[in-house]
Design an enzyme around this catalytic site. Sequence first.
Site, short mmCIF file in Angstrom:
data_model
loop_
_atom_site.label_atom_id
_atom_site.label_comp_id
_atom_site.label_asym_id
_atom_site.label_seq_id
_atom_site.Cartn_x
_atom_site.Cartn_y
_atom_site.Cartn_z
N TYR A 26 -12.30 60.91 17.24
CA TYR A 26 -13.09 62.27 17.02
C TYR A 26 -14.74 62.02 17.41
CZ TYR A 26 -9.67 64.27 13.95
OH TYR A 26 -8.63 64.78 13.48
N PHE A 86 -19.56 66.87 9.04
CA PHE A 86 -18.20 66.38 8.35
C PHE A 86 -17.58 65.37 9.19
CE2 PHE A 86 -17.34 69.57 11.87
CZ PHE A 86 -16.45 69.08 12.66
N ARG A 88 -0.62 73.75 19.71
CA ARG A 88 -1.56 74.39 18.71
C ARG A 88 -1.43 75.53 18.12
NH1 ARG A 88 -6.56 71.37 18.13
NH2 ARG A 88 -7.58 73.40 18.34
N THR A 148 -7.93 75.95 12.51
CA THR A 148 -8.32 74.67 11.77
C THR A 148 -8.61 74.84 10.36
OG1 THR A 148 -9.89 74.16 13.89
CG2 THR A 148 -10.40 73.17 11.75
N ARG A 162 -0.59 74.91 9.21
CA ARG A 162 -1.64 74.95 8.29
C ARG A 162 -1.92 76.07 7.44
NH1 ARG A 162 -5.91 73.11 13.13
NH2 ARG A 162 -5.95 71.01 12.87
N ASN A 178 -6.38 69.10 6.46
CA ASN A 178 -5.56 70.44 7.30
C ASN A 178 -4.62 69.75 7.94
OD1 ASN A 178 -6.79 69.21 9.37
ND2 ASN A 178 -7.96 70.84 10.19
N GLU A 218 -5.81 61.09 24.55
CA GLU A 218 -5.31 60.51 23.22
C GLU A 218 -4.03 59.99 23.07
OE1 GLU A 218 -5.46 64.58 21.13
OE2 GLU A 218 -7.66 64.65 21.18
P1 IDP Z 1 -8.99 71.10 15.25
O1 IDP Z 1 -8.29 70.15 14.52
O2 IDP Z 1 -8.43 72.48 14.82
O3 IDP Z 1 -8.94 70.93 16.80
P2 IDP Z 1 -11.65 70.55 14.95
O4 IDP Z 1 -12.83 71.63 15.36
O5 IDP Z 1 -11.63 69.89 16.58
O6 IDP Z 1 -10.57 71.30 14.77
O7 IDP Z 1 -12.17 69.34 13.98
C1 IDP Z 1 -11.41 68.34 13.94
C2 IDP Z 1 -11.25 68.15 12.50
O8 IDP Z 1 -12.25 68.09 11.44
C3 IDP Z 1 -10.51 69.24 11.73
O9 IDP Z 1 -9.08 69.28 11.98
C4 IDP Z 1 -10.78 69.10 10.28
O10 IDP Z 1 -9.75 68.21 9.75
C5 IDP Z 1 -12.41 68.74 10.37
N1 IDP Z 1 -13.20 69.71 10.19
C6 IDP Z 1 -13.77 70.44 11.40
N2 IDP Z 1 -14.60 71.33 10.86
C7 IDP Z 1 -14.82 71.21 9.31
C8 IDP Z 1 -15.66 71.32 8.50
O11 IDP Z 1 -16.55 72.37 8.58
N3 IDP Z 1 -15.41 70.96 7.18
C9 IDP Z 1 -14.68 69.80 6.93
N4 IDP Z 1 -13.89 69.49 7.94
C10 IDP Z 1 -14.08 70.10 9.11
MG MG Z 2 -10.06 69.49 17.86
#
Ligand code: IDP
Ligand code: MG
Length: 156
Positions: free
Chosen positions: A49, A57, A85, A91, A102, A112, A126
């Site tokens: 990450y 976060f 996806r 998300t 989700r 999620n 990855e």
């Molecule tokens: P994705 O998993 O759909 O690609 P990303 O924006 O890459 O989403 O974020 C990675 C992970 O970080 C998300 O799957 C979620 O678990 C966490 N996340 C992202 N945005 C937030 C937030 O605003 N609050 C809490 N957790 C978040």
């Molecule tokens: Mg992502």
Amino acid sequence: MQTTLIILKPDAVQRGLMGRILSRFEDKGLQIVGCKMIQIPQEMAERHYSDHKGKPFYDGLVSFMTSSPVLVLAIRGVGAIAICRKMMGATFGSNAEGGTIRGDFGVSNSFNLIHGSDSPEAASKEMELFFGAGEVLDWERAGEKWVYDLSGDEPE
Ligand code: IDP
Ligand code: MG
């Protein structure tokens, strides 16, 4: 053919949803070519990450991902990255569409359920981070010719 990296996150494992989520990918016609349960070490989660480092976060995300075992999957198919996806949904569980993983299984924005690579570059990075040599199997599916039209040069 693309191979994408999927992680069933700690909440999916703890809630007993591994089988139901994995079934969706099998039902779709995608091929599972790698599958292992691991507890993600701190450093691996941080690296995975790293694009989110500095975001509010980030620390919570790393501690969530290392808190309990996950199921790591390598999933193969034509256009597998975008297909997965789409199947995952938006998300945040709170607004992910019905019919997506989700959307159907969660309400939380941070817990999620699932990670999926978002581009070919991310997928290869990855895949290398999570799978070692010999852990991804190029196995031939008996029913492949009924999943894809194989009559042309490329599976369709
Ligand atoms: P994705 O998993 O759909 O690609 P990303 O924006 O890459 O989403 O974020 C990675 C992970 O970080 C998300 O799957 C979620 O678990 C966490 N996340 C992202 N945005 C937030 C937030 O605003 N609050 C809490 N957790 C978040
Ligand atoms: Mg992502």
